[in-house]
Design a protein around this motif. Structure first.
Motif, PDB file in Angstrom:
ATOM      1  N   GLN A 200     -73.604  73.069 -68.428  1.00  0.00           N
ATOM      2  CA  GLN A 200     -73.356  72.019 -69.419  1.00  0.00           C
ATOM      3  C   GLN A 200     -74.635  71.345 -69.896  1.00  0.00           C
ATOM      4  N   THR A 201     -75.574  71.069 -68.994  1.00  0.00           N
ATOM      5  CA  THR A 201     -76.830  70.436 -69.431  1.00  0.00           C
ATOM      6  C   THR A 201     -77.630  71.383 -70.318  1.00  0.00           C
ATOM      7  N   LEU A 202     -77.563  72.678 -70.031  1.00  0.00           N
ATOM      8  CA  LEU A 202     -78.227  73.667 -70.890  1.00  0.00           C
ATOM      9  C   LEU A 202     -77.632  73.638 -72.289  1.00  0.00           C
ATOM     10  N   LEU A 203     -76.310  73.650 -72.374  1.00  0.00           N
ATOM     11  CA  LEU A 203     -75.648  73.643 -73.682  1.00  0.00           C
ATOM     12  C   LEU A 203     -75.912  72.349 -74.454  1.00  0.00           C
ATOM     13  N   ILE A 204     -75.895  71.222 -73.743  1.00  0.00           N
ATOM     14  CA  ILE A 204     -76.133  69.941 -74.410  1.00  0.00           C
ATOM     15  C   ILE A 204     -77.570  69.867 -74.926  1.00  0.00           C
ATOM     16  N   GLY A 205     -78.542  70.254 -74.098  1.00  0.00           N
ATOM     17  CA  GLY A 205     -79.936  70.231 -74.528  1.00  0.00           C
ATOM     18  C   GLY A 205     -80.191  71.167 -75.691  1.00  0.00           C
TER      19      GLY A 205
END
Length: 393
Positions: A200-205
């Motif tokens: 999720q942090t990868l997708l958000i960034g």
């Protein structure tokens, strides 16, 4: 493919992340913060000493011996003693205890006569893990206690102890729990949660970066710097994220897993390679979806608010085969689904490589789909920019 062009785009993306605080927060601060929060929550991995109340209406040597055996189990702690059931039920409703063991009057007399003596067990199923622990522990003690009582009864009839034991328990079940013998929740859930955090942090960034490019017209510059080669643009843009999150994966497997005593029973090399494959597939999917947004806030909202529904249909919390057909179809299009299955097989089960080829092939197919979709989308945007540019001229 031009490596010098890709390297130039790689450095430009690293500078963009460094200068954009929102992207920096999502990529560098959020994963470490969530690791600490999630890991601390499940650090014990299993619930022990679940609080139980008792109502002993028999008050005999047999009832007290039974309750002592229950209290000696690892899972249960008898913390409350009540004089009647209504009083115990109030404690249950106020969450003082997670369950009630009710021993009826005449318990010992029935045991001595070798008669059935039922024990009441009332559980709060709002916390199903705790209720399962209580139910299992009490039933195991009840079986052992009943076996002992029957053996003593047969011995009282003049039967020798060894034959009396066999006669008291003619059928025995040998249960061998494999892969997760302690049946703890942490070993099952923590690996998936750690991967979900990275996902999720990868997708958000990435979504904030791509939407920022579209909003500020930087995608046109990106096409020009990649010499209008979509492949150069894809690898140059995603290269920074792929390397950063590969480092996070290595940190997870070599530092976080040992810290929380999480198993990796299979091939660590296969785990790393397939993890990189999973990350690249996720990057392509994320870029394709985010390319339709020009607002960082809107892109982040879409990525953030789809995380929980996606997690639910990956099969980690509920069997995919029990879901409606349209959800099964969607589930098979999500990279998390085959990767979670692969992760379970390699970390907890430690199976041979031929038993997870299906998940690797599934990921490769999704990688191909993501690559084609992203390639076509970026090619469309490139032509759109070139057409707009020619019209302005």
């Amino acid at each position: 493919m031009n490596l010098s062009v890709i390297w130039k785009l790689f450095k430009k993306e690293a500078e963009l992340v460094q200068n954009d605080h929102s992207v920096l927060l999502a990529l560098l601060v959020a994963p470490l913060l969530y690791f600490l929060l999630m890991g601390s929550t499940y650090i014990n991995k299993d619930e022990e000493q679940v609080s139980v109340g008792i109502v002993d209406l028999d008050q005999t040597k047999s009832s007290k011996a039974f309750l002592n055996k229950v209290n000696a189990t690892q899972k249960i702690a008898i913390t409350k003693t009540y004089t009647n059931f209504l009083e115990a039920k109030c404690g249950l409703n106020e969450f003082e205890i997670q369950g009630i063991i009710n021993i009826p009057n005449g318990f010992e007399k029935k045991l001595k006569k070798n008669e059935s003596s039922p024990i009441g067990l009332i559980l709060i199923n709002t916390k199903f893990l705790s209720s399962n622990d209580i139910n299992k522990a009490v039933n195991l003690v009840a079986i052992d206690y009943a076996l002992e009582a029957r053996q003593k009864f047969f011995e009282s009839k003049g039967i020798n102890p060894s034959f009396a034991k066999q006669k008291a328990n003619p059928i025995t079940a040998q249960v061998n729990a494999v892969y997760n013998p302690t049946n703890n929740y942490g070993n099952f859930l923590l690996p998936a949660l750690l991967i979900l955090i990275l996902h999720q942090t990868l997708l958000i960034g990435l979504s904030e970066s791509v939407s920022s490019d579209r909003k500020n017209g930087l995608m046109t510059i990106g096409f020009e710097e990649s010499k209008n080669n979509v492949i150069n643009y894809i690898f140059g843009k995603t290269g920074f994220y792929l390397i950063l999150y590969t480092a996070y994966m290595l940190l997870t497997y070599f530092v976080v897993f040992p810290f929380f005593d999480l198993p990796i029973k299979g091939s660590i090399f296969s785990l790393i390679i397939v993890s990189i494959l999973f990350l690249f597939t996720t990057l392509l999917y994320g870029w394709f979806v985010t390319s339709f947004f020009k607002s960082q806030v809107r892109a982040m909202e879409v990525m953030a608010f789809t995380s929980y529904p996606i997690f639910l249909i990956t099969g980690i919390t509920w069997s995919v085969s029990e879901m409606p057909l349209f959800l099964q179809f969607i589930s098979n299009l999500i990279p998390l689904k085959p990767f979670f299955t692969f992760l379970k097989k390699v970390t907890i089960m430690g199976v041979d490589s031929n038993l997870y080829y299906e998940e690797i092939i599934h990921l490769l197919i999704l990688l191909l789909i993501g690559y084609i979709a992203t390639f076509l989308r970026l090619n469309y945007l490139k032509k759109q920019r070139m057409t707009l540019k020619s019209v302005i001229k």
